[in-house]
Design an enzyme around this catalytic site. Structure first.
Site, PDB file in Angstrom:
ATOM      1  N   HIS A 282       0.860  -1.183   0.000  1.00 51.08           N
ATOM      2  CA  HIS A 282       0.000   0.000   0.000  1.00 51.08           C
ATOM      3  C   HIS A 282       0.892   1.227   0.000  1.00 51.08           C
ATOM      4  CE1 HIS A 282      -3.868   2.100   0.795  1.00 51.08           C
ATOM      5  NE2 HIS A 282      -3.039   3.030   1.253  1.00 51.08           N
ATOM      6  N   CYS A 283       0.774   2.021  -1.068  1.00 48.03           N
ATOM      7  CA  CYS A 283       1.556   3.255  -1.191  1.00 48.03           C
ATOM      8  C   CYS A 283       0.563   4.413  -1.092  1.00 48.03           C
ATOM      9  CB  CYS A 283       2.310   3.256  -2.513  1.00 48.03           C
ATOM     10  SG  CYS A 283       3.582   4.528  -2.635  1.00 48.03           S
ATOM     11  N   VAL A 284       0.532   5.292  -2.068  1.00 47.68           N
ATOM     12  CA  VAL A 284      -0.532   6.293  -2.107  1.00 47.68           C
ATOM     13  C   VAL A 284      -1.866   5.630  -2.431  1.00 47.68           C
ATOM     14  CG1 VAL A 284       1.005   8.168  -2.742  1.00 47.68           C
ATOM     15  CG2 VAL A 284      -0.021   6.802  -4.536  1.00 47.68           C
ATOM     16  N   CYS A 285      -1.795   4.418  -2.924  1.00 45.49           N
ATOM     17  CA  CYS A 285      -2.977   3.594  -3.156  1.00 45.49           C
ATOM     18  C   CYS A 285      -2.558   2.154  -2.964  1.00 45.49           C
ATOM     19  CB  CYS A 285      -3.535   3.821  -4.569  1.00 45.49           C
ATOM     20  SG  CYS A 285      -2.357   3.388  -5.872  1.00 45.49           S
TER      21      CYS A 285
END
EC number: 2.3.1.225
Length: 426
Positions: A282-285
């Site tokens: 999970h990053c920015v999404c």
């Protein structure tokens, strides 16, 4: 006699909201002009702060909730709520960069503290399992602000041609398109007949049907009897255990939070609160099966565009010097505020680019060994798999089929082709 028809009681219609009105978290109509009115928690916190007393943690949380509820902008048919996590980058980033351009030492302090603060905020939100738009806002605003400084401070010097400016602009637009594609559905798992997360009757019937199909055809198993004598959850777990006994069955696992059976390599994202097929991280999404390619493409385009923009800026600010030399030795750059701001933005872009390059390198290595970032972290915690280069390369050996086959499988992610049975065997 004809039955007397009862008149339906008409419910009073609610008055439409004007552009500055909204319904607050208590269900009451409020106005944006009253954002600083009637806040007992804020008054109590200010009183304790003025009297040098400690503020309770629960008071700070209530103040934050109140601010996030009242932070709205006027909109048609009611004021729209603004996520408070997108505000700090819009305010602090230009201030920090302008302060850093005043002097070389200030630039070192500010540009060193920015990554530390970002990592601290990431650790804080990741530990609390909170969704935040801070990093998405920071990334998008950084792109926009760097492009604004480039147009205002670098292009007027006359050393950047129309073709170079067009290439940089196209790269920026391609980054936004790739990010838009990466923000779409990463491959959320859902029951075909059930759209709700709660285990409704239709969803239970679907899961019971799946359990019947899994248990059908195995010796010593009475399908109807076993399903009637077990609970739903035990039945699904039983069907997962059946898959362990047969190498031709797909590995499946029960997610108690989403109330569904997930296939191999799927995982429950605690930030999004839903299971994702072949979840990577999970990053920015959430990055999963359906948007992993777009995520890699966005990283690649960003790196190429960023390096190109940095080279154009350094060739303008520090003339007659190589790219590497100008980055570390550019005499007289702080004599002019315009050059100092451009040089500071270059170093900020270099720091961001270095971080993205590291993520891109890790992603390329993981794809080459057919492992996800979640599987890598799990292997490191459990001390399993084969580790090379001090843990930079982790090969679990479970899904690795060779360099070319791994990349071929990655290129076909999200196309709904039949997976090889070897991948899904437990």
């Amino acid at each position: 006699m004809k039955p007397v028809k009862k008149k339906k009681t008409e419910e009073p219609e609610l008055e439409p909201l004007c552009c500055c009105e909204y319904i607050d978290r208590n269900g009451e109509k409020n106005h944006v002009a009253a954002c600083l009115c009637d806040c007992q928690d804020l008054d109590e916190g200010c009183d304790r702060w003025l009297t040098c007393k400690s503020v309770r943690p629960e008071t700070c949380e209530r103040i934050t909730d109140t601010i996030s509820d009242r932070l709205r902008i006027p909109w048609l048919r009611g004021a729209k709520k603004v996520n408070i996590s997108i505000v700090p980058p819009l305010v602090l980033l230009p201030v920090f960069l302008h302060v850093a351009s005043w002097h070389f030492l200030l630039g070192v302090v500010v540009l060193t503290s920015l990554p530390v603060l970002a990592l601290w905020y990431y650790y804080l939100t990741h530990r609390r399992k909170e969704q935040t738009l801070f990093f998405l806002s920071l990334g998008l605003f950084s792109l926009g602000y760097m492009y604004y400084v480039f147009l205002r401070e670098v292009v007027p010097r006359g050393h950047v041609g129309p073709t170079q400016l067009a290439l940089l602009t196209c790269g920026l637009l391609l980054i936004l398109l790739a990010l838009y594609r990466a923000k779409k559905n990463p491959g959320y798992l859902s029951n075909p007949a059930c759209n709700d997360k709660s285990p409704s009757n239709s969803q239970m019937e679907c899961l019971i049907k799946k359990g019947q199909e899994k248990t059908k055809g195995f010796s010593g198993t009475e399908t109807s009897g076993s399903l009637n004598n077990r609970t739903l959850k035990d039945d699904i777990k039983g069907s997962s255990r059946v898959g362990l006994d047969s190498p031709a069955k797909v590995k499946e696992d029960w997610c108690a939070k989403c109330q569904l059976v997930r296939p191999a390599r799927a995982w429950h994202c605690r930030i999004c609160g839903i299971c994702v097929r072949r979840m990577d991280h999970h990053c920015v999404c959430c990055v999963g099966e359906s948007n992993h390619q777009a995520f890699i493409l966005a990283l690649l385009i960003f790196l190429l565009t960023s390096v190109y923009g940095i080279s154009l800026t350094l060739n303008t600010v520090c003339r007659d010097r190589s790219l590497f030399t100008a980055l570390f030795y550019c005499p007289g750059v702080y004599d002019n505020y315009s050059s100092a701001l451009s040089f500071t933005c270059v170093w900020y872009s270099v720091i961001i680019t270095a971080g993205m390059a590291y993520i891109f390198l890790i992603q390329l290595i993981n794809i080459s060994y057919n492992v996800t970032e979640r599987e890598v972290q799990q292997a490191l915690r459990q001390k399993t798999g084969r580790r090379l280069l001090c843990g930079l390369i982790v090969d679990t050996g479970q899904y690795n089929r060779g360099f070319l086959r791994n990349w071929l499988q990655f290129s076909t992610l999200g196309t709904h082709i039949a997976h090889s049975p070897a991948e899904d065997i437990v």
